[in-house]
Design a protein around this motif. Structure first.
Motif, PDB file in Angstrom:
ATOM      1  N   ASP A 159       0.758  -8.220  10.390  1.00 57.16           N
ATOM      2  CA  ASP A 159       1.974  -7.704  11.076  1.00 57.16           C
ATOM      3  C   ASP A 159       2.820  -7.308  10.348  1.00 57.16           C
ATOM      4  OD1 ASP A 159      -0.188  -8.616  13.692  1.00 57.16           O
ATOM      5  OD2 ASP A 159       1.147 -10.544  14.143  1.00 57.16           O
ATOM      6  N   PHE A 160       2.889  -7.739   9.266  1.00 56.30           N
ATOM      7  CA  PHE A 160       3.807  -6.912   8.210  1.00 56.30           C
ATOM      8  C   PHE A 160       4.302  -5.553   8.107  1.00 56.30           C
ATOM      9  CE2 PHE A 160       3.786 -11.279   6.462  1.00 56.30           C
ATOM     10  CZ  PHE A 160       4.745 -11.608   6.762  1.00 56.30           C
ATOM     11  N   GLY A 161       3.308  -5.278   9.202  1.00 56.29           N
ATOM     12  CA  GLY A 161       3.342  -3.656   9.110  1.00 56.29           C
ATOM     13  C   GLY A 161       2.494  -2.232   7.584  1.00 56.29           C
ATOM     14  N   GLN A 162       2.354  -1.361   7.788  1.00 53.27           N
ATOM     15  CA  GLN A 162       1.798  -0.204   6.982  1.00 53.27           C
ATOM     16  C   GLN A 162       3.065  -0.040   6.030  1.00 53.27           C
ATOM     17  OE1 GLN A 162       0.603   3.280   8.325  1.00 53.27           O
ATOM     18  NE2 GLN A 162       0.938   4.293   6.934  1.00 53.27           N
ATOM     19  N   ALA A 163       3.830  -0.732   5.652  1.00 53.10           N
ATOM     20  CA  ALA A 163       4.562  -0.849   4.707  1.00 53.10           C
ATOM     21  C   ALA A 163       4.462  -1.951   3.846  1.00 53.10           C
ATOM     22  CB  ALA A 163       6.201  -0.680   4.705  1.00 53.10           C
ATOM     23  N   LEU A 164       3.812  -2.812   3.997  1.00 56.92           N
ATOM     24  CA  LEU A 164       3.245  -3.898   3.223  1.00 56.92           C
ATOM     25  C   LEU A 164       1.818  -3.576   2.161  1.00 56.92           C
ATOM     26  CD1 LEU A 164       3.099  -6.493   1.520  1.00 56.92           C
ATOM     27  CD2 LEU A 164       2.222  -7.768   4.098  1.00 56.92           C
ATOM     28  N   GLN A 165       0.939  -2.569   3.278  1.00 56.02           N
ATOM     29  CA  GLN A 165      -0.232  -1.996   2.944  1.00 56.02           C
ATOM     30  C   GLN A 165      -0.323  -1.467   1.926  1.00 56.02           C
ATOM     31  OE1 GLN A 165      -2.836  -3.753   4.382  1.00 56.02           O
ATOM     32  NE2 GLN A 165      -1.708  -5.575   5.612  1.00 56.02           N
ATOM     33  N   GLU A 166       1.297  -0.683   1.924  1.00 49.77           N
ATOM     34  CA  GLU A 166       1.560   0.626   0.816  1.00 49.77           C
ATOM     35  C   GLU A 166       1.701   0.130  -0.840  1.00 49.77           C
ATOM     36  OE1 GLU A 166       3.920   3.190   2.666  1.00 49.77           O
ATOM     37  OE2 GLU A 166       2.364   4.440   4.146  1.00 49.77           O
ATOM     38  N   GLN A 167       2.548  -0.951  -0.332  1.00 50.92           N
ATOM     39  CA  GLN A 167       2.783  -1.441  -1.504  1.00 50.92           C
ATOM     40  C   GLN A 167       1.736  -2.666  -2.448  1.00 50.92           C
ATOM     41  OE1 GLN A 167       5.568  -4.946  -0.624  1.00 50.92           O
ATOM     42  NE2 GLN A 167       6.852  -4.901  -3.095  1.00 50.92           N
ATOM     43  N   MET A 168       1.072  -3.230  -1.210  1.00 51.79           N
ATOM     44  CA  MET A 168      -0.554  -3.779  -1.925  1.00 51.79           C
ATOM     45  C   MET A 168      -1.687  -3.048  -3.175  1.00 51.79           C
ATOM     46  SD  MET A 168      -0.032  -6.692  -1.291  1.00 51.79           S
ATOM     47  CE  MET A 168       2.081  -6.236  -1.441  1.00 51.79           C
ATOM     48  N   ARG A 169      -1.402  -1.896  -1.957  1.00 51.83           N
ATOM     49  CA  ARG A 169      -2.443  -0.921  -2.539  1.00 51.83           C
ATOM     50  C   ARG A 169      -2.061  -0.303  -4.077  1.00 51.83           C
ATOM     51  NH1 ARG A 169      -4.146   4.943  -1.300  1.00 51.83           N
ATOM     52  NH2 ARG A 169      -5.882   5.601  -2.399  1.00 51.83           N
ATOM     53  N   ARG A 170      -0.221  -0.253  -3.901  1.00 52.37           N
ATOM     54  CA  ARG A 170       0.327   0.047  -5.343  1.00 52.37           C
ATOM     55  C   ARG A 170      -0.021  -1.145  -5.987  1.00 52.37           C
ATOM     56  NH1 ARG A 170       3.728   2.278  -2.466  1.00 52.37           N
ATOM     57  NH2 ARG A 170       5.565   0.692  -2.121  1.00 52.37           N
ATOM     58  N   GLY A 171       0.134  -2.122  -5.407  1.00 58.19           N
ATOM     59  CA  GLY A 171       0.508  -3.098  -6.529  1.00 58.19           C
ATOM     60  C   GLY A 171      -1.913  -3.454  -7.295  1.00 58.19           C
ATOM     61  N   PHE A 172      -2.089  -3.615  -6.324  1.00 56.52           N
ATOM     62  CA  PHE A 172      -3.663  -3.933  -6.791  1.00 56.52           C
ATOM     63  C   PHE A 172      -4.533  -2.355  -7.447  1.00 56.52           C
ATOM     64  CE2 PHE A 172      -4.797  -5.995  -2.642  1.00 56.52           C
ATOM     65  CZ  PHE A 172      -5.309  -7.310  -3.399  1.00 56.52           C
ATOM     66  N   LEU A 173      -3.667  -1.785  -7.394  1.00 59.99           N
ATOM     67  CA  LEU A 173      -4.148  -0.124  -8.612  1.00 59.99           C
ATOM     68  C   LEU A 173      -3.162  -1.207  -9.937  1.00 59.99           C
ATOM     69  CD1 LEU A 173      -3.689   2.650  -6.396  1.00 59.99           C
ATOM     70  CD2 LEU A 173      -6.243   1.683  -7.295  1.00 59.99           C
ATOM     71  N   ASN A 174      -2.417  -1.132  -9.741  1.00 61.81           N
ATOM     72  CA  ASN A 174      -1.517  -1.712 -11.561  1.00 61.81           C
ATOM     73  C   ASN A 174      -2.590  -3.060 -12.176  1.00 61.81           C
ATOM     74  OD1 ASN A 174       0.321   0.264 -11.167  1.00 61.81           O
ATOM     75  ND2 ASN A 174       1.805  -0.963 -10.164  1.00 61.81           N
ATOM     76  N   LEU A 175      -3.064  -3.782 -10.948  1.00 59.52           N
ATOM     77  CA  LEU A 175      -3.684  -4.815 -11.004  1.00 59.52           C
ATOM     78  C   LEU A 175      -4.472  -4.280 -11.812  1.00 59.52           C
ATOM     79  CD1 LEU A 175      -3.654  -8.061  -9.037  1.00 59.52           C
ATOM     80  CD2 LEU A 175      -2.639  -7.561 -11.009  1.00 59.52           C
ATOM     81  N   ALA A 176      -4.830  -3.732 -11.517  1.00 62.78           N
ATOM     82  CA  ALA A 176      -7.005  -3.164 -11.964  1.00 62.78           C
ATOM     83  C   ALA A 176      -6.519  -2.812 -13.465  1.00 62.78           C
ATOM     84  CB  ALA A 176      -7.375  -1.775 -11.300  1.00 62.78           C
TER      85      ALA A 176
END
Length: 208
Positions: A159-176
């Motif tokens: 429910d936080f929306g797509q902006a959160l998902q976009e931020q999370m994708r970038r974050g996960f790739l940085n963690l990788a």
């Protein structure tokens, strides 16, 4: 049964297909003779499952990020004590849908600059990283559409929306990149069967 204790986690944005791929991998490894425990976070033990309903249901603003970090860490500690460590001690392969990397992202990054707190609590109370982390990477818009289509009561973070998902994708790739020794990034935009082939190949190579 083969005895090769290993802790494998799946990470990714909501709707990326992690849960499906975790189940497929568990089935594939069992077919190869491995003794497998399939689990999830938050959850995976009776106490942690109770906390799961607290953090995944209700209004998006139900908890502050700091409170969420404490709840997730409490759930993870119970999960670790009661499920993960006993299984590893018995030589089993533990496959977990999400682990500490999700907390590093969803609470440590998305809702304030709290990554340091997440890592401090992790070091103090958990002290265990996965042996292999499979990041299922996909377009955030597609992932959110898939996640919403599930129509479950556990939609608080979606429910936080797509902006959160976009931020999370970038974050996960940085963690990788940060934890490149244990992360493997897999293209989740393909069919589940194609993704599963890559997942199984990578896991078997690691276990060999």
């Amino acid at each position: 049964m083969k005895h090769a204790a290993c802790f494998i986690t799946f990470e990714g944005i909501d709707g990326s297909g992690k849960s499906t791929q975790a189940r497929r991998l568990a089935d594939a490894l069992r077919a190869e003779g491995y003794d497998v425990v399939l689990t999830r976070e938050p959850g995976g033990s009776p106490g942690a499952e109770e906390i799961r309903s607290l953090v995944l249901e209700g209004d998006p603003d139900r908890w502050s990020a700091e409170t969420e970090i404490l709840l997730f860490t409490a759930a993870r500690r119970d999960h670790l004590e009661r499920t993960i460590l006993p299984a590893l001690a018995q030589g089993k392969v533990v496959i977990c849908d999400r682990f500490a990397d999700s907390t590093r992202m969803y609470q440590g990054l998305s809702r304030g600059d709290l990554r340091g707190i997440v890592d401090q609590l992790h070091a103090l109370m958990i002290g265990r990283e996965p042996d292999l982390t499979l990041l299922i990477d996909m377009d955030p818009a597609l992932g959110l559409t898939r996640a919403k289509a599930r129509q479950t009561s556990e939609e608080r973070f979606e429910d936080f929306g797509q902006a959160l998902q976009e931020q999370m994708r970038r974050g996960f790739l940085n963690l990788a990149n940060e934890f490149s020794d244990r992360f493997r990034v897999i293209d989740g935009g393909r069919s589940p069967e194609e993704v599963a082939l890559d997942v199984t190949r990578i896991a078997l190579e690691h276990l060999a």
